[in-house]
Design a protein around this motif. Structure first.
Motif, short mmCIF file in Angstrom:
data_model
loop_
_atom_site.label_atom_id
_atom_site.label_comp_id
_atom_site.label_asym_id
_atom_site.label_seq_id
_atom_site.Cartn_x
_atom_site.Cartn_y
_atom_site.Cartn_z
N LEU A 73 -12.72 -5.11 8.20
CA LEU A 73 -11.16 -4.93 7.68
C LEU A 73 -11.04 -3.73 6.75
O LEU A 73 -10.73 -2.85 6.18
CB LEU A 73 -10.66 -6.16 6.13
N ASP A 74 -12.69 -3.47 5.30
CA ASP A 74 -12.73 -2.63 4.47
C ASP A 74 -12.44 -1.14 5.53
O ASP A 74 -11.79 -0.01 4.67
CB ASP A 74 -13.90 -2.84 3.36
N GLU A 75 -12.99 -0.96 6.43
CA GLU A 75 -12.98 0.21 7.44
C GLU A 75 -11.37 0.51 7.80
O GLU A 75 -11.44 1.44 7.78
CB GLU A 75 -13.95 0.16 8.22
N LEU A 76 -10.82 -0.40 8.00
CA LEU A 76 -9.31 -0.50 9.04
C LEU A 76 -8.77 0.16 7.23
O LEU A 76 -8.17 0.73 7.35
CB LEU A 76 -8.85 -1.43 9.13
N LEU A 77 -9.23 -0.61 5.92
CA LEU A 77 -8.03 0.38 5.34
C LEU A 77 -8.59 1.38 4.63
O LEU A 77 -7.93 2.50 4.43
CB LEU A 77 -8.13 -1.25 4.15
N ARG A 78 -9.85 2.00 4.67
CA ARG A 78 -10.11 3.48 4.48
C ARG A 78 -9.34 4.34 5.46
O ARG A 78 -8.45 5.43 4.92
CB ARG A 78 -11.51 3.58 4.12
N ASP A 79 -9.47 3.90 6.89
CA ASP A 79 -8.80 5.15 7.84
C ASP A 79 -7.44 5.00 7.76
O ASP A 79 -7.25 6.15 8.16
CB ASP A 79 -9.24 3.87 9.27
N VAL A 80 -6.21 3.83 7.38
CA VAL A 80 -5.13 4.00 7.13
C VAL A 80 -4.77 4.25 5.83
O VAL A 80 -3.34 5.11 6.46
CB VAL A 80 -4.38 2.53 7.83
N GLY A 81 -5.70 4.72 5.13
CA GLY A 81 -5.20 5.37 3.68
C GLY A 81 -4.86 6.77 3.06
O GLY A 81 -3.65 7.64 2.71
N ASP A 128 1.06 -1.17 0.17
CA ASP A 128 0.03 -0.11 0.17
C ASP A 128 0.62 1.04 0.04
O ASP A 128 1.80 1.21 0.59
CB ASP A 128 -0.48 0.02 1.22
N ILE A 129 0.30 2.18 -0.85
CA ILE A 129 1.42 3.01 -0.89
C ILE A 129 0.53 4.44 0.74
O ILE A 129 -0.08 4.59 0.40
CB ILE A 129 1.15 4.33 -2.63
N ASP A 130 2.26 4.69 0.67
CA ASP A 130 1.25 5.24 2.22
C ASP A 130 1.17 6.99 1.87
O ASP A 130 1.25 7.58 0.80
CB ASP A 130 2.94 5.44 3.00
N TYR A 131 0.29 7.31 3.39
CA TYR A 131 -0.86 8.62 2.64
C TYR A 131 -0.50 9.29 1.09
O TYR A 131 -0.68 10.23 1.23
CB TYR A 131 0.49 9.49 3.04
N PHE A 132 -1.27 8.12 1.06
CA PHE A 132 -1.55 8.39 -0.68
C PHE A 132 -2.79 9.37 -0.78
O PHE A 132 -2.51 10.32 -1.90
CB PHE A 132 -2.09 7.19 -1.76
N LYS A 133 -3.87 9.52 -0.14
CA LYS A 133 -4.45 10.47 -0.32
C LYS A 133 -4.54 11.99 -0.33
O LYS A 133 -4.42 13.08 -0.45
CB LYS A 133 -5.77 10.05 1.01
N SER A 134 -3.61 11.87 1.01
CA SER A 134 -2.18 13.57 1.26
C SER A 134 -2.13 13.22 0.01
O SER A 134 -1.91 15.15 -0.35
CB SER A 134 -1.64 13.63 2.02
N TYR A 135 -1.46 12.18 -0.74
CA TYR A 135 -0.31 12.25 -2.14
C TYR A 135 -1.14 13.66 -3.75
O TYR A 135 -1.26 13.96 -4.00
CB TYR A 135 0.01 11.69 -2.45
N LEU A 167 10.09 9.41 -5.18
CA LEU A 167 9.76 10.55 -5.45
C LEU A 167 9.06 10.90 -4.24
O LEU A 167 9.04 10.50 -3.49
CB LEU A 167 8.15 9.31 -6.03
N PRO A 168 9.26 12.65 -4.54
CA PRO A 168 8.47 13.58 -4.09
C PRO A 168 7.89 13.36 -3.30
O PRO A 168 6.03 12.82 -4.11
CB PRO A 168 9.05 15.10 -4.71
N HIS A 169 6.78 13.94 -1.99
CA HIS A 169 5.97 13.97 -1.30
C HIS A 169 5.80 14.84 -0.17
O HIS A 169 7.44 15.20 0.19
CB HIS A 169 5.66 12.44 -0.83
N LYS A 170 4.91 15.67 -0.23
CA LYS A 170 4.43 16.34 0.92
C LYS A 170 3.62 16.14 2.21
O LYS A 170 2.45 15.82 1.93
CB LYS A 170 4.67 17.78 0.24
N THR A 171 3.98 15.66 3.22
CA THR A 171 3.29 15.36 4.66
C THR A 171 4.03 15.96 6.12
O THR A 171 5.29 15.76 5.44
CB THR A 171 3.39 13.98 4.65
N LYS A 172 3.20 16.20 6.49
CA LYS A 172 3.77 16.95 7.86
C LYS A 172 5.05 15.47 7.88
O LYS A 172 5.97 15.90 9.42
CB LYS A 172 2.54 17.17 8.94
#
Length: 415
Positions: free
Chosen positions: A407-415, A268-275, A342-347
């Protein structure tokens, strides 16, 4: 894209050849080499079986005419036995034995042509050897041979033409050798055989043309269906197989690689929603494609298969790898993603795109629950997320805390 390139470069080439063949001049039968080879691969076995069945019938009918020989050509009856049973029977025995093994077309059709000429020559031998008054109509036997091999067995047209001319020559020789019929009757018999040969060849040509066109259309339909199935199992963005392709491949593995270990690695790509929020969805799509390429390159070294499971999630399937090996491969993938920079900007991120990995391993048996294995790998991925992301986690030792969660809710939360 893997699936689309296959459709464009190979299936599309065949579809073009089929369209060209269907639009070819009426008198052209043979296809281009690629199509001709495929045609033979798909039809030769059935044709060989049919020729063997009909060949056995031909032997029985041809030798049953010994009864007629006994009464009509009694003076050469034993020669008739030699010709029908010995000569023709031997040739047919060889032909049937070879054709039964499904030889190349030139061998199959060549033997069929030779057997027809031997049968016709046998009739001519009896006519020449006998002095019986009843031999005057024996030349009709050559006409029957012609009808059998051309109109019933449908000797391929390119072989049928010379074979027919050969039988016509044998027939003319048999007619001319009989001195008990008039010249007018001889000419009429020869002309009738020529007309019969023309009709037989036309029927043979038409049959083969229709047979080939029917095969072309059926083959085209199967190719188009294969294209649609391939596209239905492909992710259009990355060219990777999608969930459907993965399920098909896992089902095949369950039967082909029994007893081997199978590793499911969920990425899973980390912090992809933020990306996406930062760079936009177009750039997000490019990021997914880059990650897909990185994972594919790394998995290929270990005969792994990568699938896009949806959104920013991928699944890597490895066969025959122990837990330590699976961990090492996943870690190598993680480092490769980091190295891409690949550049990414997160806190709280690292300043570049990273991925989290979770995996689970089982043994392939016929009733293996691969869906449950995938769920365990998802649990491992969630553990990697909880551990701070950008890491590799095997199946947790104790996953009771996950059993009560969606599980689906968990994955949405951590996405």
């Amino acid at each position: 894209m893997v699936f689309q390139q296959f459709a464009d470069k190979q299936i599309q080439q065949m579809l073009t050849l089929i369209d060209n063949a269907l639009a070819a001049p009426r008198l052209r039968l043979r296809f281009d080499e690629l199509l001709e080879t495929q045609f033979e691969i798909e039809t030769s076995a059935a044709r060989s079986r049919m020729l063997v069945r009909q060949g056995i019938a031909a032997v029985l009918i041809y030798n049953a005419l010994l009864v007629l020989d006994f009464f009509a050509l009694s003076d050469v009856f034993w020669l008739a036995v030699v010709v029908r049973v010995g000569l023709f029977g031997s040739v047919m025995a060889v032909m049937l034995a070879v054709i039964w093994r499904n030889p190349p077309a030139r061998v199959r059709e060549g033997l069929l042509a030779v057997s027809a000429l031997v049968a016709g020559a046998g009739v001519l031998i009896l006519v020449l050897a006998s002095s019986s008054q009843m031999r005057s109509n024996y030349h009709d036997g050559i006409m029957l041979v012609m009808l059998f091999v051309i109109a019933l067995q449908h000797l391929r047209f390119s072989y049928a033409v010379p074979t027919t001319f050969g039988l016509m020559i044998l027939h003319a020789a048999a007619v001319l050798a009989v001195d008990t019929i008039t010249v007018q009757d001889k000419l009429a018999a020869i002309a009738l055989t020529q007309a019969l040969a023309g009709f037989a060849l036309y029927a043979d040509f038409t049959f083969e043309k229709n047979e080939r066109h029917m095969w072309l259309r059926a083959f085209r339909d199967r190719l188009r269906a294969a294209v649609f199935e391939e596209l239905a199992a492909a992710d259009p963005m990355t060219g990777l197989g999608n969930r459907r392709a993965m399920e098909q491949w896992l089902g095949q593995l369950r039967g082909d690689r029994q007893g081997a270990t199978i590793s499911i690695v969920v990425v899973d790509i980390d912090y992809f929603k933020s990306y996406n929020d930062t760079f936009g969805h177009m750039q997000g799509d490019d990021c997914i494609r880059r990650i897909a390429d990185i994972l594919t390159d790394e998995a290929r070294a270990d005969d792994g298969r990568v699938f896009r499971f949806g959104g920013e999630e991928f699944v890597v399937v490895l066969v025959g790898r122990e837990p330590e090996q699976t961990y090492a491969i996943a870690e190598r993938m993680r480092l490769a993603v980091c190295a891409a920079g690949l550049p990414h900007k997160t806190k709280i991120g690292s300043g570049h795109v990273t991925c989290s990995f979770g995996f689970a391993i089982d043994t392939l048996v016929p009733d293996a629950d691969l869906t449950a294995l995938l769920t365990e790998a998802d649990f491992s991925l969630y553990a990697a997320k909880k551990a701070g992301r950008n890491c590799v986690m095997p199946k947790p030792e104790d996953d009771d805390e996950f059993e009560v969660l969606d599980l689906d809710e968990l994955l949405r939360d951590v996405g």
